[in-house]
Design a protein around this motif. Structure first.
Motif, PDB file in Angstrom:
ATOM      1  N   VAL A 156       0.850  -1.260  -0.140  1.00  0.00           N
ATOM      2  CA  VAL A 156       0.161  -0.128   0.101  1.00  0.00           C
ATOM      3  C   VAL A 156       0.911   1.314  -0.169  1.00  0.00           C
ATOM      4  O   VAL A 156       1.200   1.880   1.101  1.00  0.00           O
ATOM      5  N   PRO A 157       1.261   1.553  -1.126  1.00  0.00           N
ATOM      6  CA  PRO A 157       2.912   2.341  -1.590  1.00  0.00           C
ATOM      7  C   PRO A 157       1.822   4.238  -0.951  1.00  0.00           C
ATOM      8  O   PRO A 157       1.076   3.794  -0.810  1.00  0.00           O
ATOM      9  N   ASP A 158       2.853   4.813  -0.419  1.00  0.00           N
ATOM     10  CA  ASP A 158       2.342   7.269  -0.948  1.00  0.00           C
ATOM     11  C   ASP A 158       2.842   6.551  -2.340  1.00  0.00           C
ATOM     12  O   ASP A 158       3.263   5.633  -3.165  1.00  0.00           O
ATOM     13  N   GLU A 159       2.498   7.801  -2.684  1.00  0.00           N
ATOM     14  CA  GLU A 159       2.709   8.854  -3.958  1.00  0.00           C
ATOM     15  C   GLU A 159       3.832   8.684  -4.273  1.00  0.00           C
ATOM     16  O   GLU A 159       4.127   8.818  -5.521  1.00  0.00           O
ATOM     17  N   ARG A 194      -7.858  -9.336   4.877  1.00  0.00           N
ATOM     18  CA  ARG A 194      -8.816  -9.072   2.962  1.00  0.00           C
ATOM     19  C   ARG A 194      -8.922  -7.251   2.569  1.00  0.00           C
ATOM     20  O   ARG A 194      -9.163  -7.444   1.506  1.00  0.00           O
ATOM     21  N   PHE A 195      -9.231  -6.674   3.525  1.00  0.00           N
ATOM     22  CA  PHE A 195      -9.519  -4.964   3.038  1.00  0.00           C
ATOM     23  C   PHE A 195      -7.963  -4.475   2.757  1.00  0.00           C
ATOM     24  O   PHE A 195      -7.784  -3.825   1.716  1.00  0.00           O
ATOM     25  N   THR A 196      -6.952  -5.158   3.253  1.00  0.00           N
ATOM     26  CA  THR A 196      -5.594  -4.466   2.865  1.00  0.00           C
ATOM     27  C   THR A 196      -5.495  -5.289   1.188  1.00  0.00           C
ATOM     28  O   THR A 196      -5.070  -4.200   0.024  1.00  0.00           O
ATOM     29  N   GLN A 197      -5.514  -6.227   0.788  1.00  0.00           N
ATOM     30  CA  GLN A 197      -5.615  -6.906  -0.079  1.00  0.00           C
ATOM     31  C   GLN A 197      -6.559  -6.298  -1.345  1.00  0.00           C
ATOM     32  O   GLN A 197      -5.555  -5.983  -2.051  1.00  0.00           O
ATOM     33  N   ALA A 198      -7.427  -6.023  -0.715  1.00  0.00           N
ATOM     34  CA  ALA A 198      -8.048  -5.046  -2.037  1.00  0.00           C
ATOM     35  C   ALA A 198      -7.916  -3.185  -2.008  1.00  0.00           C
ATOM     36  O   ALA A 198      -7.776  -3.400  -3.118  1.00  0.00           O
ATOM     37  N   ASP A 220       4.437  -0.876   3.045  1.00  0.00           N
ATOM     38  CA  ASP A 220       3.057   0.000   3.050  1.00  0.00           C
ATOM     39  C   ASP A 220       3.299   1.627   3.916  1.00  0.00           C
ATOM     40  O   ASP A 220       4.591   1.500   4.373  1.00  0.00           O
ATOM     41  N   ILE A 221       2.319   2.274   3.752  1.00  0.00           N
ATOM     42  CA  ILE A 221       2.555   3.528   4.760  1.00  0.00           C
ATOM     43  C   ILE A 221       2.669   3.048   6.249  1.00  0.00           C
ATOM     44  O   ILE A 221       3.115   3.555   6.917  1.00  0.00           O
ATOM     45  N   ARG A 222       2.229   2.083   6.708  1.00  0.00           N
ATOM     46  CA  ARG A 222       1.957   1.808   8.223  1.00  0.00           C
ATOM     47  C   ARG A 222       3.366   1.217   8.401  1.00  0.00           C
ATOM     48  O   ARG A 222       4.107   1.683   9.420  1.00  0.00           O
ATOM     49  N   SER A 223       4.534   0.388   7.238  1.00  0.00           N
ATOM     50  CA  SER A 223       5.628   0.215   7.784  1.00  0.00           C
ATOM     51  C   SER A 223       6.346   1.253   7.349  1.00  0.00           C
ATOM     52  O   SER A 223       7.534   1.636   8.085  1.00  0.00           O
ATOM     53  N   LEU A 226     -12.740   2.396  -2.886  1.00  0.00           N
ATOM     54  CA  LEU A 226     -13.185   2.697  -1.406  1.00  0.00           C
ATOM     55  C   LEU A 226     -11.797   2.459  -0.267  1.00  0.00           C
ATOM     56  O   LEU A 226     -11.631   2.541   0.256  1.00  0.00           O
ATOM     57  N   CYS A 227     -11.460   1.096  -0.374  1.00  0.00           N
ATOM     58  CA  CYS A 227     -10.638   0.328   0.683  1.00  0.00           C
ATOM     59  C   CYS A 227      -9.048   1.459   0.279  1.00  0.00           C
ATOM     60  O   CYS A 227      -9.151   1.482   1.089  1.00  0.00           O
ATOM     61  N   ARG A 228      -8.749   1.291  -0.651  1.00  0.00           N
ATOM     62  CA  ARG A 228      -7.489   2.659  -1.448  1.00  0.00           C
ATOM     63  C   ARG A 228      -8.128   3.822  -0.290  1.00  0.00           C
ATOM     64  O   ARG A 228      -6.565   4.544  -0.446  1.00  0.00           O
ATOM     65  N   LEU A 229      -8.955   4.357  -0.092  1.00  0.00           N
ATOM     66  CA  LEU A 229      -9.171   5.876   0.813  1.00  0.00           C
ATOM     67  C   LEU A 229      -9.228   5.342   1.666  1.00  0.00           C
ATOM     68  O   LEU A 229      -8.378   6.851   2.867  1.00  0.00           O
ATOM     69  N   ALA A 230      -8.904   4.047   2.624  1.00  0.00           N
ATOM     70  CA  ALA A 230      -8.307   4.186   4.093  1.00  0.00           C
ATOM     71  C   ALA A 230      -6.865   4.149   3.711  1.00  0.00           C
ATOM     72  O   ALA A 230      -5.843   3.323   5.455  1.00  0.00           O
ATOM     73  N   ASP A 231      -5.837   3.981   2.894  1.00  0.00           N
ATOM     74  CA  ASP A 231      -4.482   3.252   2.915  1.00  0.00           C
ATOM     75  C   ASP A 231      -3.843   3.820   4.125  1.00  0.00           C
ATOM     76  O   ASP A 231      -2.579   3.186   4.256  1.00  0.00           O
ATOM     77  N   SER A 232      -3.729   5.386   4.006  1.00  0.00           N
ATOM     78  CA  SER A 232      -3.726   5.931   5.152  1.00  0.00           C
ATOM     79  C   SER A 232      -3.954   5.039   6.606  1.00  0.00           C
ATOM     80  O   SER A 232      -2.608   5.529   7.783  1.00  0.00           O
ATOM     81  N   LEU A 233      -4.583   4.088   6.719  1.00  0.00           N
ATOM     82  CA  LEU A 233      -5.200   3.696   8.056  1.00  0.00           C
ATOM     83  C   LEU A 233      -5.095   2.730   7.941  1.00  0.00           C
ATOM     84  O   LEU A 233      -4.390   1.771   9.347  1.00  0.00           O
ATOM     85  N   LEU A 234      -4.733   2.274   7.041  1.00  0.00           N
ATOM     86  CA  LEU A 234      -4.006   0.229   7.191  1.00  0.00           C
ATOM     87  C   LEU A 234      -3.133   0.016   8.078  1.00  0.00           C
ATOM     88  O   LEU A 234      -1.997   0.667   8.071  1.00  0.00           O
TER      89      LEU A 234
END
Length: 514
Positions: free
Chosen positions: A373-376, A403-407, A451-454, A506-514
């Motif tokens: 889940v990369p940043d820009e 599954r949410f992260t996979q989507a 991903d953004i979390r790591s 829709l799941c991507r909209l929460a990329d910064s929260l995953l």
């Protein structure tokens, strides 16, 4: 808001000076009378004040993607959004931990002196290697050292057996840091090995993340302590009031590192936790771990001791003192350095190092990660590499445990495929390994997901190796992944159903929260 109403259709009701009768009927008489008299105006005004204030505050010193995610939540659910933002919106790091980090950097400098003789005998190749080594040293305080032997292991059972064998062979000290310490057969085997070592008089320390290792903590902490093993929780879960008062780090800041150091001379680093490979029925874990000997083990030891100091505040017998750093000896020809990252650094060390290396790549980039889940900046670096003619491969697991992260990660596939990134979905197992190769020069293996979390929230650690032989070995592993993967085809991906596309976006909209 009633669930049957959309935000737009309910807007007139929210702005009305009276509350709908159906809502009032469900409330006690006194409360209903108060609401009907004028409270709705105050409530509505408060909601809009929250929206407007956060519209100014949220984007400050924040990536556009993260700001967008929070503002969407706050716009539709102002009160809930405000509460969640107070808890998770800013990467707050307590002042006490920041002061400890400053002392840790001083300790690292004291350790550095005796290791200067292991500086690379020749300058690293200009380009990716030289730039990466200098940048990583400035970001994480660790420098490249020659004289190391690095063995890459991709067999789960072999890694467990080798780790336990080295613990059984320890003469002075065992330091183990993991995110997950389960309550299963593998954790039982590690627990027994630590107890055997402690019974021989070996100093044993176990540092585990308070959230990821909660099962193992309950099952084994008391037993280990009775047997003479020091057991410490990293980032213990504090009360809500402590978080809100700034006395504790956020709940979701976790120590995700996986490091084992034996006698200050043998080190392990990679993606493997202390848990059974078959912890998820039908979805076995597959990992990659580096067993390291040589001077760079000093840096693995320093990362462990720094994390322990952050939690205990103790320096005697556990800090940057000679007893914890035996004189290093050259054991091989590999040059390597540690890349630690985490919210305490103030910079996204792993993200910045990877983006820089991808921009410098000339021939080939291969990234293996369970979560993407990369940043820009990271996404753009991959796209630009493809446009420069670099072969970019992304290896993901076809099935993952979230599954949410996979989507969310699948929502990036279109942009990647359009640029020319080759996406491989690994089929035999849940590929939990995290590693990267850049050209023929650089290999990186550790705990860092792409991903953004790591990048922003977790404490992570990776070993960066500047050696063609190690890169060649990692490429062998990557080629095996390719052979057991299905490649995502651009044309087929564009034909996926609209409902799937919508869910992914829709799941991507929460990329910064995953």
């Amino acid at each position: 808001m009633p669930p049957s109403l959309s935000p737009l259709s309910s807007l007139p009701a929210l702005l009305s000076p009276t509350v709908p009768a159906v809502w009032l009927a469900a409330l006690p008489d006194a409360v209903a009378a108060g609401l009907s008299s004028g409270w709705p105006w105050l409530f509505t005004l408060a909601e809009w004040l929250i929206r407007l204030a956060m519209l100014v505050y949220v984007p400050q010193r924040r990536a556009p993607a993260a700001a967008r995610t929070w503002l969407l939540l706050i716009f539709f659910l102002p009160w809930l959004g405000l509460l969640l933002y107070a808890l998770f919106g800013r990467i707050y790091y307590p002042k006490s931990r920041r002061l400890k980090l400053a002392r840790i950097n001083q300790g690292i400098e004291r350790v550095r002196g005796p290791l200067e003789r292991f500086a690379p005998a020749q300058p690293l190749p200009a380009g990716v290697s030289a730039d990466a080594a200098g940048l990583i040293e400035r970001l994480g305080s660790y420098w490249p050292m020659r004289g190391n032997a690095v063995e890459l292991m991709d067999s789960y059972g072999t890694v467990v057996a080798r780790m336990i064998a080295d613990i059984d062979g320890a003469a002075r000290q065992v330091h183990l840091l993991v995110y997950i310490y389960a309550a299963d057969a593998t954790a039982r085997a590690f627990t027994d090995a630590l107890l055997r070592a402690a019974a021989r008089g070996v100093q044993c320390r176990l540092l585990v993340d308070a959230l990821g290792a909660r099962a193992g903590w309950r099952a084994y902490a008391d037993e280990l302590r009775r047997g003479g093993v020091e057991v410490v929780q990293a980032l213990p879960m504090r009360s809500l009031s402590a978080v809100l008062k700034g006395k504790s780090a956020r709940f979701d800041l976790r120590n995700h590192r996986k490091i084992l150091v034996v006698d200050g001379r043998i080190g392990y680093i990679g993606s493997q936790n202390v848990i059974d490979a078959e912890s998820m029925p039908g979805l076995p874990n597959e990992e990659l771990v580096a067993r390291v000997t040589g001077p760079v083990v000093t840096q693995l030891q320093a990362v462990f001791l720094a994390d322990r100091y952050l939690e205990t505040g103790e320096t005697a017998n556990g800090g940057f003192i000679a007893e914890n750093f035996p004189p290093p000896q050259a054991t091989g020809a590999h040059t390597a350095q540690m890349l630690p990252s985490g919210p305490g650094y103030g910079t996204q060390n792993a993200q910045m190092a990877l983006v820089s290396m991808i921009h410098r790549a000339r021939e080939r980039v291969v990234i293996t990660t369970p979560y993407f889940v990369p940043d820009e900046a990271f996404l753009q670096a991959l796209q630009l590499a493809c446009y420069r003619g670099v072969a970019v491969h992304l290896v993901l697991s076809q099935r993952i445990d979230q599954r949410f992260t996979q989507a969310a990660q699948e929502a990036y596939f279109g942009a990647l495929l359009d640029a020319g990134v080759q996406i491989h979905l690994y089929q035999p197992a849940f590929l939990h390994a995290k590693h990267v190769t850049i050209d023929d020069e650089v290999a990186m293996v550790g705990s860092t997901n792409m991903d953004i979390r790591s990048f922003a929230l977790n404490a992570e650690a990776a070993l960066v190796i500047y050696d063609r032989a190690v890169v060649a070995r990692m490429r062998e592993i990557q080629e095996r992944y390719f052979c057991h993967s299905v490649q995502v085809e651009r044309a087929a991906w564009q034909r996926r159903p609209l409902r799937r596309r919508t869910w992914q976006n829709l799941c991507r909209l929460a990329d910064s929260l995953l």
